[in-house]
Enzyme design. Structure first.
Site, PDB file in Angstrom:
ATOM      1  N   SER A 184       0.619  -7.238  10.133  1.00 47.09           N
ATOM      2  CA  SER A 184       1.308  -7.846   9.001  1.00 47.09           C
ATOM      3  C   SER A 184       2.337  -6.866   8.454  1.00 47.09           C
ATOM      4  O   SER A 184       2.198  -5.648   8.608  1.00 47.09           O
ATOM      5  CB  SER A 184       0.324  -8.247   7.899  1.00 47.09           C
TER       6      SER A 184
ATOM      7  N   ALA B  45       1.647  -3.765  12.646  1.00 44.14           N
ATOM      8  CA  ALA B  45       1.475  -4.502  13.893  1.00 44.14           C
ATOM      9  C   ALA B  45       0.831  -5.860  13.677  1.00 44.14           C
ATOM     10  O   ALA B  45       0.996  -6.768  14.497  1.00 44.14           O
ATOM     11  CB  ALA B  45       0.642  -3.676  14.867  1.00 44.14           C
TER      12      ALA B  45
ATOM     13  N   ARG C 101       4.840  -5.937   4.925  1.00 46.07           N
ATOM     14  CA  ARG C 101       4.767  -6.085   3.476  1.00 46.07           C
ATOM     15  C   ARG C 101       6.068  -5.650   2.826  1.00 46.07           C
ATOM     16  O   ARG C 101       6.694  -4.678   3.255  1.00 46.07           O
ATOM     17  CB  ARG C 101       3.613  -5.242   2.923  1.00 46.07           C
TER      18      ARG C 101
ATOM     19  N   ASN D  84      -3.887  10.928  17.729  1.00 46.60           N
ATOM     20  CA  ASN D  84      -4.086   9.485  17.619  1.00 46.60           C
ATOM     21  C   ASN D  84      -5.484   9.143  18.103  1.00 46.60           C
ATOM     22  O   ASN D  84      -5.859   9.506  19.213  1.00 46.60           O
ATOM     23  CB  ASN D  84      -3.069   8.729  18.481  1.00 46.60           C
TER      24      ASN D  84
ATOM     25  N   THR E 281      -4.914   0.257  12.232  1.00 46.74           N
ATOM     26  CA  THR E 281      -5.040  -0.130  13.637  1.00 46.74           C
ATOM     27  C   THR E 281      -5.321   1.109  14.479  1.00 46.74           C
ATOM     28  O   THR E 281      -6.177   1.111  15.362  1.00 46.74           O
ATOM     29  CB  THR E 281      -3.755  -0.831  14.116  1.00 46.74           C
TER      30      THR E 281
ATOM     31  N   HIS F  30       8.434   6.827   9.820  1.00 41.02           N
ATOM     32  CA  HIS F  30       7.136   6.646  10.459  1.00 41.02           C
ATOM     33  C   HIS F  30       6.094   6.422   9.373  1.00 41.02           C
ATOM     34  O   HIS F  30       5.969   7.213   8.434  1.00 41.02           O
ATOM     35  CB  HIS F  30       6.761   7.855  11.305  1.00 41.02           C
ATOM     36  N   ASP F  31       5.326   5.341   9.501  1.00 43.26           N
ATOM     37  CA  ASP F  31       4.408   4.957   8.431  1.00 43.26           C
ATOM     38  C   ASP F  31       3.338   6.005   8.149  1.00 43.26           C
ATOM     39  O   ASP F  31       2.928   6.191   7.000  1.00 43.26           O
ATOM     40  CB  ASP F  31       3.775   3.587   8.703  1.00 43.26           C
ATOM     41  N   THR F  32       2.879   6.710   9.188  1.00 42.79           N
ATOM     42  CA  THR F  32       1.875   7.748   8.946  1.00 42.79           C
ATOM     43  C   THR F  32       2.453   8.881   8.112  1.00 42.79           C
ATOM     44  O   THR F  32       1.801   9.397   7.194  1.00 42.79           O
ATOM     45  CB  THR F  32       1.321   8.295  10.267  1.00 42.79           C
TER      46      THR F  32
END
Length: 494
Positions: free
Chosen positions: A35, A33, A37, A315, A278, A255-257
């Site tokens: 940056s 959210a 990469r 979350n 975040t 999903h990044d998590t």
């Protein structure tokens, strides 16, 4: 009936197996959210070398039509990173995988291009659409069907907030969209699909009951695939570069998590995790979903994981709180970094009170010190001066409050699931916060093991490697044990 599909000649193909034997060079794109990469995995004398090749800023914009992401800027940044990777890997790049945050999506027009910049999950349009959906199907029934925590930011409520004229337009979540734009099929990868609150917890298929109740068109949803699925070959101008002439596109754990947890090289069953950024995703691994009334009351989420596992988690508001405070203090002419604030707050006494870090008001952008003080005043506490000079005091309050919330969530996870924990792995950017780690260890009584700040990227790479190695099964995708093996190999790099 399981809806998941894949190309029969993709992950098991002879060409892909040959690439693994040759130690494949891979690219992992991680959307954030704040940056994004682009990282490159190469093998130097048989040992893995992961390099961050390109990082570019990302932020929302509001031009009078809601809080949105600049999707063209994201695509341009990724292309710049991919071109840099191609120059550094003359031996050729075997595959590209993309992960990122969940719930946000792109609506596609007749030509397959975005009809508009995608909304950000923090846009407040879902406040009303959530109420409309709950008039048609209760939160209790939604949880029973999906096992997903009720959050206004979920894709379900965002889709309902779109205008009626858009309801028949196909949509695709952001990581999968970027793979699609590079030449892959339009798909929804399982770990990301669970976050939509539209996927059945038992059959892992789109829920006709939810789509009908919410007035959504199920035919607009993408086909579902499992983690590690090959969804096509890189196409377009990039494919003309020598390094990209035979590059496959793999949907990892989009999903990044899910990717970050897959990147934890842990053994045994006595550990929990926090993916800290975040947001803080706090929970544990389960072999199957837990949709008990206790889990619903505590609003736990059963999110899809790699290898058929369930990530049972909540979350929790994370470093968003501090970063929003930093933005406020910057507007006053005082520039702080997170590291500077943490160091300065180490000498401040412990606060007597704890914030409710998940207060909905603290999830919104802007004027964070004032929002924090508003909560303090509502609970009868003294406000903290909002100037930059009191930044260490406010930082100490935030960190103690986060640690207390982590402990409460893990206590609930233990009581609901019956699991007991001895270790707590913390991965992501927040794992570098030594003070928060100490406070969390004290609050939870667990051994805190800081993991890699690049755990998401490592998980992305590990899933690609397992897929290219042929460790893929229908109905599950890549093998969890194979991914863990590759994560251990990557984690051993200097």
């Amino acid at each position: 009936m399981n809806e998941f599909s894949r190309d029969r000649d993709s992950v098991f193909g002879d060409k892909l197996a040959a690439k693994v034997k040759q130690k494949p060079v891979l690219v992992a794109v991680d959307l954030g959210a704040e940056s994004c990469r682009v990282s490159l995995l190469r093998w130097i004398e048989g040992q893995p070398e992961i390099r961050l090749i390109h990082r570019f800023a990302n932020s929302t914009q509001n031009q009078g039509n809601g809080l949105r992401w600049d999707i063209a800027a994201i695509q341009d940044g990724i292309e710049e990173g991919l071109r840099a990777c191609a120059q550094l890997a003359p031996e050729g790049i075997s595959a590209i995988g993309v992960d990122g945050w969940a719930v946000d999506y792109v609506r596609l027009g007749p030509g397959g291009q975005p009809v508009a910049n995608p909304f950000c999950y923090r846009d407040q349009r879902t406040v009303e659409s959530q109420k409309l959906v709950h008039c048609k199907i209760s939160p209790q029934r939604l949880y029973e069907l999906t096992g997903i925590q009720i959050l206004a930011l979920n894709t379900l409520y965002q889709l309902r907030a779109d205008g009626d004229a858009e309801q028949n337009l196909p949509w695709i979540n952001l990581p999968e969209f970027l793979l699609h734009a590079l030449g892959g099929r339009r798909v929804s990868e399982y770990t990301n699909a669970t976050h939509t609150q539209l996927l059945g917890v038992d059959d892992h298929a789109w829920s006709p009951e939810i789509f009908k109740a919410a007035g959504l068109d199920v035919s607009a949803a993408p086909p579902l695939v499992n983690p590690g699925t090959d969804i096509g070959q890189l196409q377009g101008p990039l494919a003309s570069l020598p390094a990209f002439r035979n590059t496959r596109l793999i949907a990892p754990a989009c999903h990044d998590t899910a990717a970050a947890i897959a990147g934890i090289p842990a053994q045994g069953d006595d550990w929990a995790f926090i993916s800290s950024g975040t947001w803080s995703l706090v929970g544990c691994l389960l072999p199957s979903a837990c949709v008990s009334e206790a889990a619903r009351q505590k609003n736990f989420s059963n999110e899809g994981g790699v290898g058929g596992q369930i990530y049972f988690l909540k979350n929790v508001n994370g470093m968003w709180l501090l970063r929003q405070c930093i933005e406020h203090w910057r507007s006053q002419g005082q520039t702080w970094t997170v590291e500077q604030l943490v160091d300065a707050s180490a000498n401040v006494g412990a606060p007597e009170h704890r914030l409710d870090v998940d207060d909905p008001d603290l999830l919104l952008p802007g004027d964070m010190p004032a929002r924090i003080n508003a909560q303090l005043k509502r609970s009868g506490q003294n406000a903290i001066p909002e100037g930059a000079g009191m930044a260490p005091t406010m930082t100490r309050l935030v960190l103690h409050s986060l640690a207390a919330r982590y402990a409460a969530v893990l206590e609930s996870a233990t009581s609901i699931s019956g699991k007991t924990f001895k270790r707590l792995y913390i991965v992501g950017g927040g794992s570098r916060n030594a003070l928060l780690n100490r406070l969390t260890a004290r609050a939870t009584g667990l051994e805190v093991l800081p993991g890699s700040i690049e755990s998401t990227t490592m998980g992305n790479f590990a899933i690609q490697l397992a897929a290219l190695d042929g460790n893929y099964a229908d109905g599950i995708g890549v093998s969890g044990s194979a991914v863990a093996k590759w994560a251990s190999v990557l984690g051993a790099q200097p």
